[in-house]
Structure formats: structure tokens, C-alpha cells
Design a protein around this motif. Structure first.
Motif, short mmCIF file in Angstrom:
data_model
loop_
_atom_site.label_atom_id
_atom_site.label_comp_id
_atom_site.label_asym_id
_atom_site.label_seq_id
_atom_site.Cartn_x
_atom_site.Cartn_y
_atom_site.Cartn_z
N ASP A 776 -6.53 -0.06 -11.22
CA ASP A 776 -5.97 1.20 -10.74
C ASP A 776 -5.96 1.28 -9.21
O ASP A 776 -5.02 1.79 -8.61
N MET A 777 -7.03 0.74 -8.59
CA MET A 777 -7.19 0.90 -7.15
C MET A 777 -6.38 -0.11 -6.31
O MET A 777 -6.04 0.18 -5.16
N ARG A 778 -6.10 -1.31 -6.86
CA ARG A 778 -5.43 -2.37 -6.06
C ARG A 778 -4.07 -1.91 -5.54
O ARG A 778 -3.69 -2.17 -4.40
N GLY A 779 -3.35 -1.17 -6.39
CA GLY A 779 -2.02 -0.73 -5.97
C GLY A 779 -2.10 0.37 -4.93
O GLY A 779 -1.24 0.50 -4.05
N ARG A 780 -3.12 1.21 -5.02
CA ARG A 780 -3.24 2.33 -4.10
C ARG A 780 -3.79 1.90 -2.74
O ARG A 780 -3.40 2.44 -1.69
N TYR A 781 -4.73 0.98 -2.78
CA TYR A 781 -5.38 0.55 -1.54
C TYR A 781 -5.30 -0.96 -1.42
O TYR A 781 -6.31 -1.67 -1.53
N PRO A 782 -4.08 -1.49 -1.18
CA PRO A 782 -3.90 -2.95 -1.16
C PRO A 782 -4.60 -3.63 0.01
O PRO A 782 -4.88 -4.83 -0.05
N ARG A 783 -4.89 -2.89 1.08
CA ARG A 783 -5.51 -3.52 2.24
C ARG A 783 -7.02 -3.66 2.08
O ARG A 783 -7.69 -4.23 2.95
N HIS A 784 -7.57 -3.13 0.98
CA HIS A 784 -9.02 -3.21 0.75
C HIS A 784 -9.31 -4.26 -0.33
O HIS A 784 -8.52 -4.45 -1.25
N TRP A 786 -10.50 -6.18 -3.54
CA TRP A 786 -10.79 -5.85 -4.94
C TRP A 786 -10.99 -7.17 -5.70
O TRP A 786 -10.17 -7.58 -6.50
N PRO A 787 -12.10 -7.86 -5.43
CA PRO A 787 -12.31 -9.18 -6.03
C PRO A 787 -12.47 -9.08 -7.54
O PRO A 787 -12.91 -8.05 -8.07
N GLU A 788 -12.14 -10.22 -8.22
CA GLU A 788 -12.30 -10.23 -9.67
C GLU A 788 -13.79 -10.20 -10.04
O GLU A 788 -14.17 -9.59 -11.02
N ASP A 789 -14.65 -10.86 -9.26
CA ASP A 789 -16.09 -10.86 -9.54
C ASP A 789 -16.82 -10.21 -8.37
O ASP A 789 -17.13 -10.87 -7.38
N PRO A 790 -17.07 -8.94 -8.43
CA PRO A 790 -17.69 -8.24 -7.30
C PRO A 790 -19.12 -8.68 -7.03
O PRO A 790 -19.64 -8.47 -5.95
N THR A 791 -19.77 -9.31 -8.03
CA THR A 791 -21.16 -9.75 -7.81
C THR A 791 -21.23 -10.93 -6.86
O THR A 791 -22.28 -11.20 -6.29
N GLU A 792 -20.10 -11.64 -6.69
CA GLU A 792 -20.08 -12.80 -5.79
C GLU A 792 -19.46 -12.46 -4.43
O GLU A 792 -19.47 -13.29 -3.52
N ALA A 793 -18.92 -11.26 -4.31
CA ALA A 793 -18.25 -10.87 -3.05
C ALA A 793 -19.26 -10.27 -2.07
O ALA A 793 -20.31 -9.77 -2.46
N ASP A 794 -18.90 -10.37 -0.78
CA ASP A 794 -19.75 -9.79 0.26
C ASP A 794 -19.44 -8.30 0.39
O ASP A 794 -18.28 -7.88 0.36
N PRO A 795 -20.49 -7.48 0.55
CA PRO A 795 -20.25 -6.06 0.76
C PRO A 795 -19.55 -5.82 2.09
O PRO A 795 -19.75 -6.57 3.05
N THR A 796 -18.72 -4.82 2.11
CA THR A 796 -17.96 -4.56 3.33
C THR A 796 -17.47 -3.13 3.38
O THR A 796 -17.35 -2.47 2.35
N LEU A 797 -17.16 -2.68 4.60
CA LEU A 797 -16.49 -1.40 4.80
C LEU A 797 -15.16 -1.60 5.50
O LEU A 797 -14.47 -0.64 5.83
N ARG A 798 -14.79 -2.85 5.74
CA ARG A 798 -13.59 -3.16 6.49
C ARG A 798 -12.38 -3.33 5.57
O ARG A 798 -12.51 -3.75 4.42
N ALA A 799 -11.24 -3.05 6.12
CA ALA A 799 -9.97 -3.29 5.41
C ALA A 799 -9.31 -4.54 6.00
O ALA A 799 -9.63 -4.97 7.11
N LYS A 800 -8.37 -5.14 5.26
CA LYS A 800 -7.63 -6.30 5.77
C LYS A 800 -6.72 -5.88 6.91
O LYS A 800 -6.24 -4.75 6.95
N ARG A 801 -6.49 -6.78 7.82
CA ARG A 801 -5.54 -6.50 8.90
C ARG A 801 -4.14 -6.38 8.32
O ARG A 801 -3.80 -7.03 7.32
N ARG A 802 -3.34 -5.59 9.00
CA ARG A 802 -1.95 -5.44 8.54
C ARG A 802 -1.24 -6.79 8.61
O ARG A 802 -1.37 -7.54 9.57
N GLY A 803 -0.48 -7.08 7.59
CA GLY A 803 0.29 -8.31 7.53
C GLY A 803 -0.48 -9.47 6.93
O GLY A 803 0.08 -10.57 6.80
N THR A 804 -1.75 -9.26 6.57
CA THR A 804 -2.52 -10.37 5.96
C THR A 804 -2.67 -10.13 4.46
O THR A 804 -2.51 -9.02 3.97
#
Length: 804
Positions: A776-784, A786-804
């Protein structure tokens, strides 16, 4: 020896044999068996020394003695004599002495060995009077400790013999079957309604009974007032040959004798109280009419007042009364209730020791030098009323604070009066004899005003007063006055106050004559009474109502007289209290006598601590002023468990003096109290080590995996923290707080700070619901991320740069 034979004669040999072998016995015999007049005579040949028999009532004692003397062909005062209050017929030849119960107590207290007495008989023990219970307890101790040769007989008509026999170390039980003629019982067809007066219903039933059955009638009513009323209602409604005879305890003996004597011709209707239930034999009775009521004294230890209450008679009492119709021939009993109502009657009347004023008992125990636990009581005296009785005796100077009797107490015990009246007589001397006798009798001016002065005047100017009662009062006063010294003159109010220091009344503000008594009880006087305007009175008699008892007798007393008597008990009290109406702390100085406020003024220089304590009273009423910070802190402490202070509302209110008193800062009003921040006071309840551990284990904030401090909300059912979903990536253990590892309620939000999930199990959320949230969230907030396995991802508060 005896003619004619009576049913009791069949068991007299068994009784004497049991006494010779065991020295004690319990004799069960129904009314009319002849135990009262035959047993003492039968014991004469086998008992060495005098035989003392106790009767619960004066009329029964005198009548029993006269009938035994008649059996021996003698007059009372020879072999058989009696001793009752104010009268005795004894001689050196007397072997059988019939006494009322209080006299045995005096005999025991004067001579504990009962010198010269070989046997003590307790007659009609089923009536369970207070004096009989005490007399048996004392006599039994004498037999065990001093006189193992003393014979003891307990006689009863209806009481269960087993407990009495067990009390006397398994005494032999002798039973007489009696010889009662058949008695038919007739009940009402319908209950007496509330609109019908007891007296009218009884009179109607009497008229019916004497018209249907033969012989004389015995009518049981609760008291003299009902007897007089029924007597009036029967006039002209019964056959002319039916003589109506009242019978109650306060009558002259000659009138009582007339009631129980056989009629010369015709029939009689005897209107009697419970005095006629057992030991008295009333000739010619073949009809019993039972109104089904009994009058008993009920004592309220909280107010120190007794009142007479009219109650349903017990089944045992009803059966006793019914049996009176079958003593001379077949009879009939009319009951003023339906057969269906009978099941609701109590089995037995309560023992007097359970309901009576125990002041006299407490004084006798102190004089004996024993506690209630040292003696064998069939029914132990209740602890509350006995404690109140001892408090009164201490107040009267009869007991020391440790319960030992004083010399004054010994003097009171020697007087045949309630300790209150004995104290008045001992203190005021001969001048108090009239008042003591008056207060010890029924009111000779019933229906008159409240003022005791009217009763004292009636002793010399009778007017409409009851002449018979006045004569008894004057006779008793003469007896009490003998040997008493003169004392400084006292007013009627002063003398009454000596007897009733707890019933000195101060008029309350207002138009109605309501009084607060020094013992804390409320009382009210008729508005039209001449004494209604008095500021201070002494109440000597009320109706005993639980709330605002109605004053029946009182005397006026001045404040100077009160101070003269009880100046050492009048004291100033400084009061800082919470005024509910004004919603603030009030400071007063009050001059008090017991519960009475004799003077009341403002306390202008009240210390800060006293004001603070008054404020605590207010806080207990309005509740603690919880700020958000205080609530959060208390919730954190509660999670630490039993090692930490209890910070529930109830516990904190109970211990306000311990933790909040220094922090009130002069707050006096409700507004000031509600404005208090109690956080600092709550924190001060913990020591340094406790605070350090609290901050470690139940911190005020949670550090998220990205290092951000998220405040923990402890106000709900579960501690709660709110953070961005992405900053919890990589978390494989759910965060907890406290020594018991209470899980945090984690509110996960979207990049727009809107809640997307609430969980108390992050690892399970990653495995289950996260996939749906990610979709649900990937489409709304594409710049943030949304890994498939959140237990292996690093915590963050940053969004992706525009165009990446």
C-alpha cells in the motif's frame, strides 16, 4: 410428704441421688410440673446448710416461698423465707431462702465461700436473665475453687439442657415429663393488618375466646400500657361474671395476689405481661389468649442508651404461654396470628446478656477480680458493649485505666442501683435519694412535660400522677437515704449530670429544639415543651431511637454548673479542617466538653503545618491534582513492582502526610490545591538509587535504532511509543520496559506521520502484516525505502534523492 402428687414427684429421688453422687444436676420440667415448690423441700433432708433458690421476679419469689411454707404448715419466714428488694422474711430457723437474682450476686461478692449455704438452685433458667447468667458463672467458680461440697441445680422448662450440662462439666440431666392436659390451639384466619391496633385486635379476640370456651382466661400482652388499654376496651363487652384483673411487675403485691388468687364466684380475665409465663400458678385458667408480643430492653453501646422494644414472641415463649391453659384441665389457646405466620417466629428469645446494658455486669466482674474470659458464661458477653460499659465506669471513677476497681467502684457495687445512679447517690449524698428512686422507677407522670422538676414536685403534690408509682418511689427513696451523709447542695440538673455525664445536651442552632449530647448522640424535644428553650439540659430518658432520640425526661443545667462539675474535662481544641461548603481550610479554636462546643472562635495565628494538614483533608475529598507529568511519573513507578512505593491513587491519598505535606506551600483553597504540581513530591518518594534504576529500566523515552529519542506515553493501559516505520528496520526484538519486560505498544507511522500499524510484537509484524503495508505504501511514498525483508535493512529517516 407431698399431697396432692405432682409430676415432679416422680423424679425427686433421681435428683437427690444425682446431687449426692455428683453435686450438680440440670432438671428439665415443663410448666406446672411443680419443680419450683417441690424441689427445695425435697432437698431439705439431704443438704447440709441453707438452700438458696433464685427466682427471676419478685412476685414469683414471694409466692413460691409462701406456698412452700404453706406445704409445711408454717408461715413464710420460718423454715422457708424470702428476700427481695426492699423486703425480707427470714429467721434463724430458715433453711430455704428464695431470693431474686441480684441478691445472690451480692451474697457472692460479700462472702465468696457462701458460708452456711449447702445448695444453690437456679429456677426458670430458660429466661436467661443477665443476673442469672452472672450468678451461675460466679457460683460455678466458687464450687470449683472453694466449695466442692456446694450442690448446684439448674432448673428450666424449655431451654436445651445439653449446653447447660456441658458448662457444668457434663452434669447429670433429670427430666420430668410433667402432666399437662391437652390444649387446643386456634389461630387467626387472616393476619392482623397494619391498620389494626394490637390492643383492639387483642380485645376482640378475648371477647371471642370467653364466648366460645369455658373457664378463666389468661391474656399475654407486652406491657402495662397495652394492659390498661385492653382493660378499657373490654369494659362492657364481656359477661358480667368475668372479673378483669391486670398483672404486671410494677403493681402492688396485694393487687398481684388478687390477680393470681382463685375467684370466689364466676370467671376472671387476667391481663398479664411475661411475668405469668412460667413459675406463677394462676388458679382456674383454661383459656390463653396470646397477643404474640414481648417487650425487651435493647442497648445501643454507641449511644449508651437502652430502649424498650416490642418484638414478636419466640416459639419457646409462645409454647410456654400455651401450656398455661392446660395446667388444671383441658384448655384452649387463641393466638393473634395465623398458622402460616408461626414459621417466621424465632426459636428462642435472645439471652439478656446479648442485648442489655452491661455496665452493672462490668462492675461486678471488676469487683470479683476476673475478666469475662475467666468465668463460665453460657453466652459470653459481647465485646463491644462490654468495652463501652467499662469506659463509662472509668468515666464515673469506678475503674482504673487498667480495669481494676477503685474504692469508689466498690461503694457503687454495694448499692442496689445502676452504677450511674449509684455514682450520683454516692457523690451527692442524701439529697439525691428522691431523684435516684425516681429514675429507677417507671415515669409517674407519663404524658406530662419533659422536665424532671415536675416529677420531683409530684412526690409532695401528686396531682394527676400515678399514686402507686409515687408511693414506691418514696418508699425506695427512704431506703436509699438511710446512712447517707449530707453534701453541698446541688441542683436537679447537677445531680442528673453526675449520673449521665454523656447525656448533657447542648441546643443546636435553629427553631426546633434539637440537642447534641456530650456522648455524640442526637436528641429532640417536643417544640411545645416548657424546657424546649433551654440551652443546656441533662437527658435522663429517651425512646432510644437510633437517630435523634425523642427526649422523655430531662433537667436543665447552667453552664456554670456544668463547669463546676466537669471543669477538669473541659478543654480547648485547636482545629484546622476542611470546610466543604466554603471549599477551603478553616481554622478555629473550640472549647469542648465531650462532643459539645461550648465556645467557638477563629484561630488567627494557626501554624503553617496545621493549615497544611487541614489542606490534606481537603485533598482527600477532592482528589489529587494530577498533571500530565505526574501521571507519567507515577505510571513509570508502578511498572517497577513491589520494590517501589505504591503510587496508586488510593495508596497516595492514604499516605498524604508522609509525602505531600512539605510541598503544599501554603495552599488553603480548592483552587490552590488543584493548581499544585505534585510531580516533585512524587519524585522525592524515591531515593537516588531508585531513581537511577527507574531511569534505566522504565525510561521517559525510547531511543530508536536511528538514535532518535521517542517519548514514551505511560498514560494508557500499555506504555506507548510512536515512530516512523523506517526507523525500526532491522529490529528483531520487540522493545520492553521495566523489570518484568512489559512490551511497548509501538505505533508505526508513514512518512507523513500518519499511523499505519500498531503492534506489540515487531518481529511478528515484519513476518505477517508488513507485506500488505509495503504494497500500500510503495505507491504513495516511492522515494522512501520499502525493502522486502525489513529485518535485514538499515533503519533510516532519509528519503531517496530525486531521480534515483
Amino acid at each position: 410428704m407431698f399431697t396432692p402428687r405432682l409430676p415432679i414427684d416422680d423424679v425427686l429421688d433421681a435428683l437427690t441421688t444425682a446431687l449426692q453422687a455428683e453435686g450438680r444436676a440440670v432438671l428439665m420440667a415443663p410448666p406446672g410440673a411443680g419443680k419450683t415448690t417441690r424441689v427445695p423441700l425435697a432437698l431439705l433432708p439431704v443438704i447440709k446448710g441453707r438452700i438458696v433458690m433464685l427466682e427471676p421476679r419478685r412476685l414469683a419469689a414471694r409466692t413460691a416461698a409462701e406456698r412452700m411454707a404453706q406445704t409445711l404448715g408454717e408461715r413464710a419466714g420460718e423454715t422457708v423465707g424470702y428476700r427481695i428488694r426492699g423486703e425480707a422474711k427470714l429467721s434463724k430457723a430458715t433453711r430455704i431462702e428464695v431470693v431474686t437474682e441480684g441478691i445472690l450476686t451480692r451474697m457472692l461478692q460479700t462472702d465468696p465461700e457462701l458460708s452456711g449455704i449447702g445448695a444453690v438452685i437456679f429456677d426458670e433458667f430458660h429466661e436467661r436473665s443477665l443476673n442469672a447468667d452472672l450468678g451461675l458463672a460466679l457460683t460455678w467458680e466458687v464450687r470449683q475453687a472453694l466449695r466442692d461440697d456446694l450442690a448446684l441445680v439448674v432448673m428450666s422448662a424449655t431451654l436445651d439442657a445439653t449446653p447447660v450440662a456441658a458448662l457444668l462439666d457434663d452434669a447429670p440431666v433429670i427430666r420430668s415429663e410433667g402432666r399437662a392436659f391437652p390444649v387446643e390451639t386456634r389461630w387467626l384466619d387472616a393476619p392482623v393488618t397494619k391498620k389494626q391496633r394490637l390492643e383492639q385486635a387483642t380485645a376482640d379476640l378475648v371477647v371471642k375466646a370467653v364466648s366460645e370456651a369455658e373457664g378463666s382466661a389468661l391474656v399475654f400482652l407486652p406491657g402495662e400500657g397495652e394492659i390498661r388499654s385492653v382493660q378499657s376496651l373490654l369494659e362492657g363487652r364481656v359477661p358480667a361474671d368475668c372479673a378483669i384483673r391486670p398483672l404486671f411487675g410494677a403493681m402492688k403485691f396485694a393487687d398481684q395476689r388478687a390477680a393470681i388468687a382463685p375467684t370466689q364466684s364466676g370467671r376472671k380475665i387476667v391481663l398479664a405481661t411475661s411475668i405469668a409465663e412460667t413459675s406463677l400458678t394462676i388458679e382456674d385458667i383454661r383459656i390463653v389468649v396470646d397477643a404474640g408480643r414481648a417487650r425487651r430492653a435493647r442497648f445501643d453501646p454507641a449511644s449508651g442508651m437502652s430502649r424498650l422494644v416490642t418484638e414478636r414472641a419466640s416459639k419457646a415463649e409462645a409454647e410456654q404461654r400455651r401450656g398455661r391453659a392446660g395446667r388444671v384441665s383441658t384448655g384452649v389457646c387463641y393466638r393473634l396470628w395465623t398458622k402460616g405466620e408461626e414459621g417466621a417466629l424465632p426459636a428462642f428469645a435472645p439471652a439478656e446478656i446479648e442485648t442489655a446494658d452491661l455496665t452493672g455486669l462490668a462492675l461486678e466482674l471488676a469487683l470479683w477480680g476476673a475478666s469475662e474470659d475467666d468465668l463460665a458464661f453460657l453466652t459470653p458477653p459481647p465485646a463491644g458493649p462490654l468495652s463501652e460499659a467499662r469506659s463509662l465506669l472509668e468515666n464515673l471513677g469506678a475503674l482504673e485505666t487498667d480495669g481494676r476497681i477503685t474504692a469508689h467502684g466498690k461503694a457503687l457495687a454495694a448499692k442496689p442501683l445502676h452504677p450511674r445512679l449509684a455514682h450520683m447517690l454516692q457523690t451527692a449524698g442524701a439529697q439525691a435519694a428522691d431523684l435516684a428512686a425516681l429514675l429507677n422507677e417507671r415515669d409517674p407522670l407519663r404524658g406530662a412535660g419533659v422536665d424532671l422538676t415536675l416529677r420531683i414536685r409530684a412526690l409532695t403534690s401528686p396531682g394527676n400522677a400515678d399514686r402507686g408509682t409515687l408511693e414506691r418511689i418514696k418508699q425506695e427513696a427512704r431506703r436509699l437515704r438511710k446512712g447517707l451523709p449530707d453534701a453541698p447542695p446541688l441542683s436537679l440538673g447537677e445531680m442528673a449530670a453526675l449520673a449521665y455525664p454523656d447525656r448533657i445536651g447542648l441546643r443546636r442552632p435553629g427553631d426546633q429544639p434539637r440537642y447534641l449530647l456530650s456522648g455524640g448522640k442526637g436528641a429532640v424535644m417536643p417544640e411545645t415543651d416548657d424546657l424546649a428553650g433551654a440551652r443546656l439540659i441533662v437527658v435522663t430518658d429517651t425512646d432510644g431511637a437510633a437517630r435523634d432520640a425523642r427526649i422523655r425526661q430531662a433537667a436543665q443545667i447552667s453552664e456554670s454548673e456544668l463547669r463546676g462539675l466537669y471543669g477538669d474535662q473541659i478543654h480547648w481544641v485547636d482545629i484546622c479542617d476542611w470546610d466543604k461548603r466554603e471549599r477551603r481550610v478553616t481554622t478555629r479554636r473550640r472549647e469542648m466538653f465531650g462532643a459539645l462546643v461550648l465556645d467557638d472562635r477563629q484561630w488567627k495565628d494557626a501554624p503553617a503545618e496545621a493549615i497544611a494538614r487541614g489542606a490534606l483533608v481537603g485533598l482527600r475529598q477532592i482528589g489529587l491534582p494530577w498533571s500530565a507529568a505526574a501521571k507519567r511519573f507515577a505510571a513509570r513507578v508502578r511498572l517497577m513492582g513491589a520494590d517501589y512505593p505504591d503510587m496508586s491513587e488510593d495508596a497516595l491519598l492514604e499516605t498524604l502526610e508522609d509525602w505531600l505535606l512539605p510541598y503544599l506551600k501554603g495552599a488553603k483553597t480548592e483552587a490552590q490545591l488543584r493548581a499544585l504540581d505534585i510531580t516533585e513530591a512524587l519524585r522525592a518518594m524515591l531515593d537516588w538509587d531508585q531513581m537511577q534504576r527507574l531511569d534505566r529500566e522504565v525510561p521517559g523515552s525510547f531511543e530508536s535504532p536511528v538514535g532518535r529519542k521517542l517519548p514514551i506515553d505511560y498514560s494508557g493501559e500499555h506504555p506507548e511509543v510512536t515512530g516512523r516505520l523506517q526507523e525500526f528496520f532491522g529490529t528483531t526484538r520487540h522493545p520492553t520496559v521495566g523489570p518484568n519486560h512489559v512490551p511497548l505498544k509501538v505505533v508505526l507511522t508513514s512518512p507523513a506521520q500518519r499511523p499505519v500499524q500498531v503492534t506489540m510484537d515487531l518481529p511478528n509484524f515484519w513476518k505477517t502484516s508488513y507485506a500488505d503495508v509495503r504494497k500500500d505504501m510503495r505507491g504513495r511514498y516511492p522515494r522512501h525505502p520499502w525493502p522486502e525483508d525489513p529485518t535485514e535493512a538499515d533503519p533510516t529517516l532519509r528519503a531517496k534523492r530525486r531521480g534515483t
